[in-house]
Design a protein around this motif. Structure first.
Motif, PDB file in Angstrom:
ATOM      1  N   MET A 114      -9.305  -3.623  23.030  1.00 49.71           N
ATOM      2  CA  MET A 114      -8.463  -4.459  22.165  1.00 49.71           C
ATOM      3  C   MET A 114      -9.317  -4.872  20.960  1.00 49.71           C
ATOM      4  O   MET A 114      -9.696  -6.037  20.817  1.00 49.71           O
ATOM      5  CB  MET A 114      -7.959  -5.691  22.931  1.00 49.71           C
ATOM      6  N   PRO A 115      -9.626  -3.903  20.087  1.00 56.08           N
ATOM      7  CA  PRO A 115     -10.635  -4.160  19.054  1.00 56.08           C
ATOM      8  C   PRO A 115     -10.259  -5.220  18.037  1.00 56.08           C
ATOM      9  O   PRO A 115     -11.148  -5.865  17.475  1.00 56.08           O
ATOM     10  CB  PRO A 115     -10.817  -2.789  18.388  1.00 56.08           C
ATOM     11  N   CYS A 116      -8.960  -5.421  17.762  1.00 52.97           N
ATOM     12  CA  CYS A 116      -8.626  -6.402  16.711  1.00 52.97           C
ATOM     13  C   CYS A 116      -7.929  -7.638  17.264  1.00 52.97           C
ATOM     14  O   CYS A 116      -7.603  -8.547  16.505  1.00 52.97           O
ATOM     15  CB  CYS A 116      -7.774  -5.753  15.618  1.00 52.97           C
ATOM     16  N   HIS A 117      -7.670  -7.684  18.572  1.00 53.65           N
ATOM     17  CA  HIS A 117      -7.003  -8.835  19.196  1.00 53.65           C
ATOM     18  C   HIS A 117      -5.667  -9.143  18.531  1.00 53.65           C
ATOM     19  O   HIS A 117      -5.219 -10.293  18.529  1.00 53.65           O
ATOM     20  CB  HIS A 117      -7.883 -10.075  19.168  1.00 53.65           C
ATOM     21  N   GLY A 118      -5.033  -8.142  17.955  1.00 58.44           N
ATOM     22  CA  GLY A 118      -3.744  -8.348  17.310  1.00 58.44           C
ATOM     23  C   GLY A 118      -3.849  -8.811  15.871  1.00 58.44           C
ATOM     24  O   GLY A 118      -2.862  -8.813  15.140  1.00 58.44           O
ATOM     25  N   GLY A 159      -3.456  -5.554  13.701  1.00 59.17           N
ATOM     26  CA  GLY A 159      -2.358  -4.645  13.998  1.00 59.17           C
ATOM     27  C   GLY A 159      -2.808  -3.209  14.138  1.00 59.17           C
ATOM     28  O   GLY A 159      -2.093  -2.282  13.727  1.00 59.17           O
ATOM     29  N   CYS A 160      -3.968  -2.974  14.739  1.00 62.85           N
ATOM     30  CA  CYS A 160      -4.540  -1.624  14.780  1.00 62.85           C
ATOM     31  C   CYS A 160      -3.755  -0.689  15.707  1.00 62.85           C
ATOM     32  O   CYS A 160      -3.770   0.517  15.531  1.00 62.85           O
ATOM     33  CB  CYS A 160      -5.996  -1.690  15.236  1.00 62.85           C
ATOM     34  N   GLY A 161      -3.082  -1.234  16.716  1.00 67.75           N
ATOM     35  CA  GLY A 161      -2.296  -0.413  17.623  1.00 67.75           C
ATOM     36  C   GLY A 161      -3.098   0.306  18.683  1.00 67.75           C
ATOM     37  O   GLY A 161      -2.524   0.995  19.531  1.00 67.75           O
ATOM     38  N   CYS A 216      -4.383  -0.767  21.261  1.00 64.97           N
ATOM     39  CA  CYS A 216      -4.118  -1.282  22.609  1.00 64.97           C
ATOM     40  C   CYS A 216      -2.696  -1.001  23.068  1.00 64.97           C
ATOM     41  O   CYS A 216      -2.280  -1.512  24.110  1.00 64.97           O
ATOM     42  CB  CYS A 216      -4.379  -2.780  22.645  1.00 64.97           C
ATOM     43  N   LEU A 274       1.919  -4.088  23.222  1.00 67.38           N
ATOM     44  CA  LEU A 274       0.547  -4.283  22.780  1.00 67.38           C
ATOM     45  C   LEU A 274      -0.178  -5.129  23.825  1.00 67.38           C
ATOM     46  O   LEU A 274       0.205  -6.283  24.072  1.00 67.38           O
ATOM     47  CB  LEU A 274       0.500  -4.982  21.424  1.00 67.38           C
ATOM     48  N   CYS A 320      -2.909  -6.601  23.641  1.00 63.69           N
ATOM     49  CA  CYS A 320      -3.572  -7.797  23.093  1.00 63.69           C
ATOM     50  C   CYS A 320      -2.640  -8.993  22.988  1.00 63.69           C
ATOM     51  O   CYS A 320      -3.074 -10.135  23.137  1.00 63.69           O
ATOM     52  CB  CYS A 320      -4.183  -7.489  21.737  1.00 63.69           C
TER      53      CYS A 320
HETATM   54  S1  FES Z   1      -6.000  -4.699  19.598  1.00 63.32           S
HETATM   55 FE1  FES Z   1      -5.282  -4.152  17.644  1.00 63.32          FE
HETATM   56  S2  FES Z   1      -3.106  -4.336  17.870  1.00 63.32           S
HETATM   57 FE2  FES Z   1      -3.863  -4.851  19.850  1.00 63.32          FE
END
Ligand code: FES
Length: 223
Positions: A193-197, A200-202, A204, A214, A216
């Motif tokens: 979960m690199p960006c924790h939401g 919005g990297c997707g 996860c 998602l 995250c």
């Molecule tokens: S970790 Fe990037 S959208 Fe969930």
């Protein structure tokens, strides 16, 4: 976004991972299955790339994993408040099954004192079997059984909490035929979960019976 800071007061090994005790106030503790985005306070990253999950059975101190190899006792950490959806143990559940597939059950262990506290009988189903350091922390009233014992006794649990890697999700339905289970079940999906939401990297995104989710934000515990 508001950040928390805390000191890493102790580091230990649990189930092959580095775990540690943080001196965060109890009101900021994640529930089992939620996570804390974290990084060393001295780091300059804007995304707090490490996800820390509750582990173990301690109730008076906050034990979290997995810690990066560079963190040491005494380090100060920057953290965000608890993120995502955690486990929701039904207050009425008296037969609680915890099930780790393909990994250690450390992230399910915080559910043990909660379940015992509501007079539930707890069985931990594992494949593979837990390592000695994990067995040492599990109360003797908790039965430990192989995964096959769960698939042979699906009429036993009133609540099932699973922990598994996202790669194992497709085989979960064939393993437990989830559509027909007569009890509540939740799944902690282990994934990056690199960006924790935040970004919005997707990365996860996981496909579930209810569509794409998602991990995250919608998880990492999915119902
Ligand atoms: S970790 Fe990037 S959208 Fe969930």
């Amino acid at each position: 976004m508001p950040e928390l800071t805390a000191k890493l007061v102790e580091i230990f090994s649990l189930g092959g991972s580095r775990a540690g005790i943080l001196d965060l106030p109890r009101k900021t503790w994640p529930v089992p299955g939620q996570y804390l985005p974290a990084q060393a306070l001295a780091d300059t990253s804007e995304i707090l790339p490490t996800s820390l999950f509750r582990v173990g059975t301690e109730t008076e101190r906050l034990a979290l994993a997995s810690l990066p190899a560079s963190w040491q006792p005494g380090d100060r950490l920057a953290l965000l408040p608890p993120q995502g959806q955690g486990f929701q143990l039904p207050a009425t559940a008296r037969r609680v099954a915890l099930c780790a597939i393909g990994m250690d059950p450390s992230r399910l262990m915080p559910l043990i004192p909660l379940a015992l506290g509501q007079n539930a009988t707890v069985t931990l189903f594992c494949d593979p079997q837990p390592s000695p350091d994990i067995l040492h922390l599990i109360p003797s009233v908790v039965e430990i059984a192989p995964l096959s014992a769960l698939t042979d006794n699906l009429d036993w649990p009133e609540y099932l909490a699973l922990d598994l890697p996202r790669e194992a999700l497709p085989k979960l339905d064939e393993l437990l035929t989830l559509d027909s289970l007569p009890f509540e079940g939740q799944v902690l999906v282990r994934t990056e979960m690199p960006c924790h939401g935040i970004g919005g990297c997707g990365v996860c995104a996981v496909e579930t019976r209810h569509g794409m989710k998602l991990a995250c934000n919608d998880g990492p515990v999915l119902t």
